[in-house]
Design a protein around this motif. Structure first.
Motif, PDB file in Angstrom:
ATOM      1  N   ALA A  43      -1.579   7.249  17.123  1.00  0.00           N
ATOM      2  CA  ALA A  43      -2.043   8.126  16.042  1.00  0.00           C
ATOM      3  C   ALA A  43      -1.028   9.229  15.756  1.00  0.00           C
ATOM      4  CB  ALA A  43      -3.402   8.718  16.392  1.00  0.00           C
ATOM      5  N   GLU A  44      -0.417   9.758  16.805  1.00  0.00           N
ATOM      6  CA  GLU A  44       0.571  10.820  16.607  1.00  0.00           C
ATOM      7  C   GLU A  44       1.820  10.302  15.911  1.00  0.00           C
ATOM      8  OE1 GLU A  44       2.676  14.421  16.637  1.00  0.00           O
ATOM      9  OE2 GLU A  44       0.547  13.915  16.649  1.00  0.00           O
ATOM     10  N   VAL A  45       2.279   9.107  16.287  1.00  0.00           N
ATOM     11  CA  VAL A  45       3.436   8.513  15.606  1.00  0.00           C
ATOM     12  C   VAL A  45       3.130   8.363  14.110  1.00  0.00           C
ATOM     13  CG1 VAL A  45       4.857   6.428  15.398  1.00  0.00           C
ATOM     14  CG2 VAL A  45       4.317   7.340  17.659  1.00  0.00           C
ATOM     15  N   ALA A  46       1.932   7.876  13.800  1.00  0.00           N
ATOM     16  CA  ALA A  46       1.542   7.700  12.401  1.00  0.00           C
ATOM     17  C   ALA A  46       1.418   9.042  11.686  1.00  0.00           C
ATOM     18  CB  ALA A  46       0.225   6.933  12.324  1.00  0.00           C
ATOM     19  N   ARG A  47       0.859  10.044  12.375  1.00  0.00           N
ATOM     20  CA  ARG A  47       0.716  11.373  11.765  1.00  0.00           C
ATOM     21  C   ARG A  47       2.089  11.964  11.431  1.00  0.00           C
ATOM     22  NH1 ARG A  47       1.274  16.443  12.552  1.00  0.00           N
ATOM     23  NH2 ARG A  47       2.165  16.123  14.623  1.00  0.00           N
ATOM     24  N   GLU A  48       3.029  11.835  12.359  1.00  0.00           N
ATOM     25  CA  GLU A  48       4.373  12.348  12.105  1.00  0.00           C
ATOM     26  C   GLU A  48       5.031  11.596  10.946  1.00  0.00           C
ATOM     27  OE1 GLU A  48       6.875  12.668  15.570  1.00  0.00           O
ATOM     28  OE2 GLU A  48       5.299  13.659  16.736  1.00  0.00           O
ATOM     29  N   MET A  49       4.785  10.298  10.879  1.00  0.00           N
ATOM     30  CA  MET A  49       5.332   9.507   9.776  1.00  0.00           C
ATOM     31  C   MET A  49       4.780  10.002   8.442  1.00  0.00           C
ATOM     32  SD  MET A  49       5.100   5.379   9.230  1.00  0.00           S
ATOM     33  CE  MET A  49       6.352   4.971  10.441  1.00  0.00           C
ATOM     34  N   MET A  50       3.456  10.252   8.401  1.00  0.00           N
ATOM     35  CA  MET A  50       2.823  10.711   7.172  1.00  0.00           C
ATOM     36  C   MET A  50       3.363  12.087   6.761  1.00  0.00           C
ATOM     37  SD  MET A  50      -1.200  11.655   6.547  1.00  0.00           S
ATOM     38  CE  MET A  50      -1.086  13.006   7.718  1.00  0.00           C
TER      39      MET A  50
END
Length: 199
Positions: A43-50
């Protein structure tokens, strides 16, 4: 009368299968905290990507994260943008991929076996322990399952259908295997290739 009763029974089984799937995928999905370490990290990887807009190279704590391909993180990042930066947004892709797996199972079983066996196939798939767990957490496996299954089913249809559709279905199988590879690496190609080779 017998055919209408069979249709009614089939609809009953399908309704039960859909209800079971909704409960399995959706029950309290929004209220359970993210599990460590996998859910929180993904989830954190995706949040940083967003937030960064860096869609090609995922980052984790602002450092490149190259353990897995970026495809799944992109789906979670898009979901976070649509549903909000919360548990539901992070878990929604797995739930939607799981629902798509059940639709695929239904279509294949209905095509070759009929309505009642198709409903039973959905019911059995939706209530297996691994399906229940993977459909509700931020992890790659449901997306991988969808495209690996799509590759296998398309390859099967290519070998068992009209000759004029064979090339198109083989291309679909190859495309699904390609997306599966983008999700989790070579396993996305190796698994459907081995299954279809044995078949």
């Amino acid at each position: 009368n017998s055919s209408s009763s069979r249709d009614g029974g089939s609809k009953g089984w399908l309704f039960g299968a859909i209800l079971a799937a909704l409960v399995v995928i959706g029950f309290r999905m929004w209220s359970l905290p993210l599990l460590s370490p996998d859910e929180g990290r993904n989830a954190e990887v995706a949040r940083e990507m967003m937030e960064s807009g860096a869609w090609l190279v995922p980052t984790y704590n602002q450092l490149p994260y190259l353990d897995k391909p970026a495809f799944y993180f992109k789906t979670v990042a898009l979901s976070l943008a649509v549903f909000g930066n919360n548990h539901v947004g992070a878990r929604m892709p797995s739930a939607l991929f799981a629902a798509a797996v059940l639709v695929l199972v239904w279509r294949m079983a209905f095509r070759f076996c009929g309505a009642r066996p198709a409903a039973l196939a959905v019911l059995v798939t939706a209530t297996t322990p691994l399906f229940i767990s993977q459909a509700r957490i931020v992890i790659f496996d449901m997306s991988l399952c969808l495209f690996v299954s799509g590759a296998i089913f398309a390859g099967f249809l290519a070998e068992n259908g009209p000759l004029e559709l064979r090339r198109r279905r083989l291309l679909l199988a190859a495309g699904c295997a390609g997306v599966a590879t983008l999700i989790k690496g070579p396993v996305g190609l190796i698994v459907p290739l081995l299954v279809l080779a044995v078949f």
